[in-house]
Structures are given as C-alpha cells and as structure tokens.
Design a protein around this motif. Structure first.
Motif, mmCIF file in Angstrom:
data_model
loop_
_atom_site.group_PDB
_atom_site.id
_atom_site.type_symbol
_atom_site.label_atom_id
_atom_site.label_comp_id
_atom_site.label_asym_id
_atom_site.label_seq_id
_atom_site.Cartn_x
_atom_site.Cartn_y
_atom_site.Cartn_z
ATOM 1 N N LEU A 153 0.832 -1.215 0.000
ATOM 2 C CA LEU A 153 0.000 0.000 0.000
ATOM 3 C C LEU A 153 0.866 1.264 0.000
ATOM 4 O O LEU A 153 0.346 2.382 -0.009
ATOM 5 C CB LEU A 153 -0.909 0.012 1.235
ATOM 6 C CG LEU A 153 -1.732 -1.252 1.528
ATOM 7 C CD1 LEU A 153 -2.674 -1.001 2.710
ATOM 8 C CD2 LEU A 153 -2.534 -1.680 0.312
ATOM 9 N N ASP A 154 2.178 1.082 0.053
ATOM 10 C CA ASP A 154 3.092 2.221 0.173
ATOM 11 C C ASP A 154 3.000 3.159 -1.030
ATOM 12 O O ASP A 154 2.771 2.710 -2.152
ATOM 13 C CB ASP A 154 4.546 1.739 0.278
ATOM 14 C CG ASP A 154 4.781 0.966 1.565
ATOM 15 O OD1 ASP A 154 3.941 1.075 2.477
ATOM 16 O OD2 ASP A 154 5.802 0.255 1.646
ATOM 17 N N CYS A 155 3.224 4.426 -0.763
ATOM 18 C CA CYS A 155 3.234 5.400 -1.865
ATOM 19 C C CYS A 155 3.990 6.640 -1.390
ATOM 20 O O CYS A 155 4.415 6.699 -0.228
ATOM 21 C CB CYS A 155 1.802 5.761 -2.251
ATOM 22 S SG CYS A 155 0.899 6.569 -0.953
ATOM 23 N N MET A 172 -0.130 4.498 2.936
ATOM 24 C CA MET A 172 -1.227 4.289 1.978
ATOM 25 C C MET A 172 -1.638 5.658 1.438
ATOM 26 O O MET A 172 -1.353 6.682 2.077
ATOM 27 C CB MET A 172 -2.422 3.571 2.646
ATOM 28 C CG MET A 172 -3.121 4.352 3.740
ATOM 29 S SD MET A 172 -4.319 3.346 4.675
ATOM 30 C CE MET A 172 -5.507 2.932 3.428
ATOM 31 N N GLY A 196 -12.174 1.301 1.119
ATOM 32 C CA GLY A 196 -10.984 0.996 0.326
ATOM 33 C C GLY A 196 -11.285 1.063 -1.157
ATOM 34 O O GLY A 196 -10.451 1.537 -1.950
ATOM 35 N N ARG A 226 -6.721 0.257 6.056
ATOM 36 C CA ARG A 226 -5.586 -0.514 5.508
ATOM 37 C C ARG A 226 -6.025 -1.917 5.131
ATOM 38 O O ARG A 226 -5.665 -2.439 4.080
ATOM 39 C CB ARG A 226 -4.442 -0.584 6.533
ATOM 40 C CG ARG A 226 -3.622 0.673 6.606
ATOM 41 C CD ARG A 226 -2.431 0.513 7.527
ATOM 42 N NE ARG A 226 -1.442 -0.451 7.025
ATOM 43 C CZ ARG A 226 -0.617 -0.207 6.014
ATOM 44 N NH1 ARG A 226 -0.638 0.959 5.391
ATOM 45 N NH2 ARG A 226 0.258 -1.120 5.621
ATOM 46 N N LEU A 261 -8.206 -1.733 1.976
ATOM 47 C CA LEU A 261 -7.471 -1.423 0.740
ATOM 48 C C LEU A 261 -6.631 -2.624 0.304
ATOM 49 O O LEU A 261 -6.543 -2.918 -0.895
ATOM 50 C CB LEU A 261 -6.592 -0.180 0.944
ATOM 51 C CG LEU A 261 -5.866 0.327 -0.296
ATOM 52 C CD1 LEU A 261 -6.841 0.654 -1.432
ATOM 53 C CD2 LEU A 261 -5.020 1.568 0.023
ATOM 54 N N ILE A 305 0.049 0.120 -5.329
ATOM 55 C CA ILE A 305 -0.686 1.325 -5.749
ATOM 56 C C ILE A 305 -0.351 1.670 -7.202
ATOM 57 O O ILE A 305 -1.214 2.086 -7.976
ATOM 58 C CB ILE A 305 -0.335 2.506 -4.801
ATOM 59 C CG1 ILE A 305 -0.694 2.156 -3.339
ATOM 60 C CG2 ILE A 305 -1.022 3.796 -5.244
ATOM 61 C CD1 ILE A 305 -2.146 1.849 -3.087
#
Ligand SMILES: Cc1cc2nc3c(=O)[nH]c(=O)nc-3n(C[C@H](O)[C@H](O)[C@H](O)COP(=O)(O)O)c2cc1C
Length: 364
Positions: A65-67, A76, A296, A336, A339, A351
C-alpha cells in the motif's frame, strides 16, 4: 474500538459511536453541509455509482500500500483532511488525531483553525504534516503563520480556495455555533478566540467575515508562492481550467474538493470531476481528492481516475470523538485492511498497478 458488543468493522461505525458522546453544537458542526445537504449525500453516492473492473490471475498475494505524496513516504494514499476545532469533539483534539495517525506512520493536513498549536501537532506526528492555510486580511499574520509552518517542519502549505465566504450552513445557525471558552484557535488576531456571533449568523461566519481575506485571487497565490519555499497545494478546485491555471501559478498539487459539501451545495461531486482535472493537469502536478471517501474501494477508484492521494474527513473525526488516538488508529487499521483486500481482488500488486482501465464503465 467497539460498537455495542462487536468491534468497529467499517468507517461508518464511528459516526454511530461518536454522536451520543457529542453535544449537539459539535455534532452538527461536524456532520453538516450547506443548504439542503444535497452534495453531502452526492459525494458519497458518486463513488458508489462507479464500479471496479477487476483483473484475475495476477498472482497477487500481499499487495503493497506504500506510496509517496509530494516526496513524502506514506503507508497508503490517504491523508486526514484538515478539520477545524478538534478539541471540540475530544479533549486531546489534534494531538490525539496525530498520535492515532502516527500509529501507522500516516500523514495529516492540519487546519488553520486548529485548537492546538501546530508545533505540538508536529511533535506528536511520526508521518508528514501538511498545513492548511486560510489567508488573513492582514499579510503580516500570513507571513508569521508561514514562517511558523516552515520552522515547525510541516512539509507543504495547503491553500484552501473554496471559501470566499462561509457556505450557508443551517445547522450552525440553528445551534448558534461558537467555540466554548478556552478553546482558542492558533490563528493570530488581536481579537483572540472566535468572537460571539453577530446577530443572525454563526460565530464561524462572524470570524471569517472579520478576519479572512474575502477577495482572494490568483495574485495572492503568486504572493504566497513568493514568500515560502514549501510546496503549495490548492484545495477546493473543481474545474479543469482552474486546475491548469493552478499549475501555471506554481502549485505542486491540486486537491479536488468541494469542502465536504459545506460550501456550494450545487457543486458537482468530486469523483465526477476528477478525471477532467487529472487530464488538464497532465502529470505536471499531483492531484488529490476528497469528499465522501469511505471505503478501500473508493480509494482504488480515486487512484484509478488518476489521483495521487485521497483525503478523508468526517470518519476520522468520528473515530477521534469515539475513542481519541485509539479510535483514530483503529480507523486507519480498518482502511488498511480494506485497501489490501481490494487491491488483491483487483489483481494489483501495489498502488502503482492501479490504472484507469479498472474503472467501469470505462472512462476515456
Ligand atoms: C468539521 C469540518 C471542519 C472542516 N474544516 C476545514 C478547514 O478548517 N479547512 C479546510 O480546508 N477544510 C475543512 N473542512 C473540509 C475538509 O478538509 C474536507 O474537504 C472534507 O471534510 C472532506 O469530505 P469528507 O468529510 O466527506 O471526507 C472541514 C470539514 C469538516 C467536516
């Protein structure tokens, strides 16, 4: 965080737990919108109308979910939206919002109308803090605020441009909205905390009318650009032409927002205008979006339409009112989980794998 005898399962649960804990002035200030609250309903409905067109057999097990947003890493693509006067709904207010958000290393946008000093909020945050700015009539106040924002280590200025006047909010008039004693705002006016309301209006309207610059225009954006080294985000843009102009004026991001349905009730839902804004910006700046994002799947739809990041307002406020920092942390955990499930179900490993073809019906 429990709802009756079960844990909170979705963001919608938090409003049910918050409302009985709040006095009516605070509850209705947070819950309300403008005029008939058409847009308040429509923001949520618009996300609900779109469908996602999932990919299969992509070997996705545990999606990331990292961005990053304006160069800041986030766990996220969500930020807590700027919301005024959080000590009105929980004694620890903005500090608890920051602490609950820090449980996941998340980011937030702190309102100009915060009931806690920005320095304290920055100190309580492990993730990025962006500062939302309202422009005061007195430029010296703005300069002082911006200098404090930079010194406090906030990573961007989020200039709200959809409030030349306060929207027509009946709930605040009915409840004679004003701040309780001791809940002074960090904004710098000779008058101190929010004044008592003038005849026939809420305290909020009185405050904004007396202190904020009502004739804000593109020259003010240029002036702000000239007095800070921080990236500037214009929040409250709904039109492609304004978005393109914002980029030309030096904005690093545009936030597609109608203020959560609290300003022009006849404005369009944010999801409905997002693709046109994304196309007008054409990758020259980030595009953020807020208004009615609750699931999500709404986040996936926003990113699929081309947003870099989403902002969520009221649900985090209800989580704060329900259980302080723990409530906020539990709202983040729910989001979280949702998503991660939704990305796996769409066949997206992260993502970056979300693209416009996930939207159904297809968007041009
Ligand atoms: C109680 C409340 C206070 C708000 N205060 C501010 C504010 O001080 N500055 C601002 O730019 N937006 C403010 N907003 C708008 C939010 O930042 C955001 O645009 C909106 O709430 C997003 O919609 P949502 O609540 O449906 O998620 C406020 C919204 C609410 C509900």
């Amino acid at each position: 965080m429990s709802v009756g005898d079960r844990p909170a399962l979705s963001l919608a649960d938090f409003e049910r737990t918050a409302q009985p804990r709040l006095d009516p002035v605070a509850y209705h200030y947070y819950a309300g919108g403008a005029d008939d609250e058409r847009l308040l309903r429509e923001n949520e409905a618009a996300w609900g109308r779109a469908a996602l067109h999932p990919r299969v057999l992509r070997g996705v097990d545990a999606p990331s979910l990292d961005c990053t947003v304006l160069g800041c890493p986030l766990p996220m693509p969500v930020l807590v939206a700027p919301m005024a006067y959080q000590r009105m709904i929980h004694p620890d207010g903005e500090v608890a919002m920051a602490a609950g958000t820090s449980a996941v290393g998340g980011g937030l946008v702190l309102s100009s109308m915060s009931t806690t000093d920005m320095e304290e909020v920055a100190a309580a945050s492990s993730g990025p803090v962006f500062f939302q700015l309202y422009v005061y009539d007195d430029p010296a106040i703005v300069r002082e605020l911006v200098a404090r924002v930079e010194a406090a280590g906030c990573q961007a200025l989020v200039l709200t441009v959809d409030l030349p006047v306060v929207g027509n909010r009946h709930r605040d008039e009915v409840h004679q909205f004003t701040l309780r004693e001791g809940m002074s705002i960090q904004c710098l006016t000779a008058e101190g905390p929010m004044p008592m309301p003038d005849e026939g209006e809420s305290g909020l309207v009185t405050f904004f009318r007396r202190h904020l610059k009502r004739d804000l225009d593109w020259d003010d954006v240029a002036w702000l650009r000239s007095i800070t080294r921080l990236p500037i985000v214009l929040k409250g843009v709904l039109r492609a032409d304004d978005a393109a102009r914002a980029v030309d004026a030096g904005a690093s991001a545009i936030c597609v927002s109608n203020h959560g349905g609290r300003q022009l009730d006849a404005a369009p839902a944010t999801f409905d205008v997002l693709p046109a804004v994304v196309d007008a910006v054409a990758g020259r700046a980030e595009v953020w979006v807020d208004g009615g994002i609750r699931r999500g799947t709404d986040i996936v739809k926003a990113i699929a339409a081309g947003a870099t990041c989403t902002l969520i307002g009221r649900p985090f406020a209800w989580a704060l009112a329900s259980d302080g920092a723990d409530g906020v942390a539990s709202a983040w955990a729910i989001l979280r989980r949702e998503l991660a499930i939704d990305l796996a179900l769409c066949g997206c490993a992260g993502i970056d794998a979300i693209s416009r073809d996930l939207l159904f019906p297809p968007q041009p």
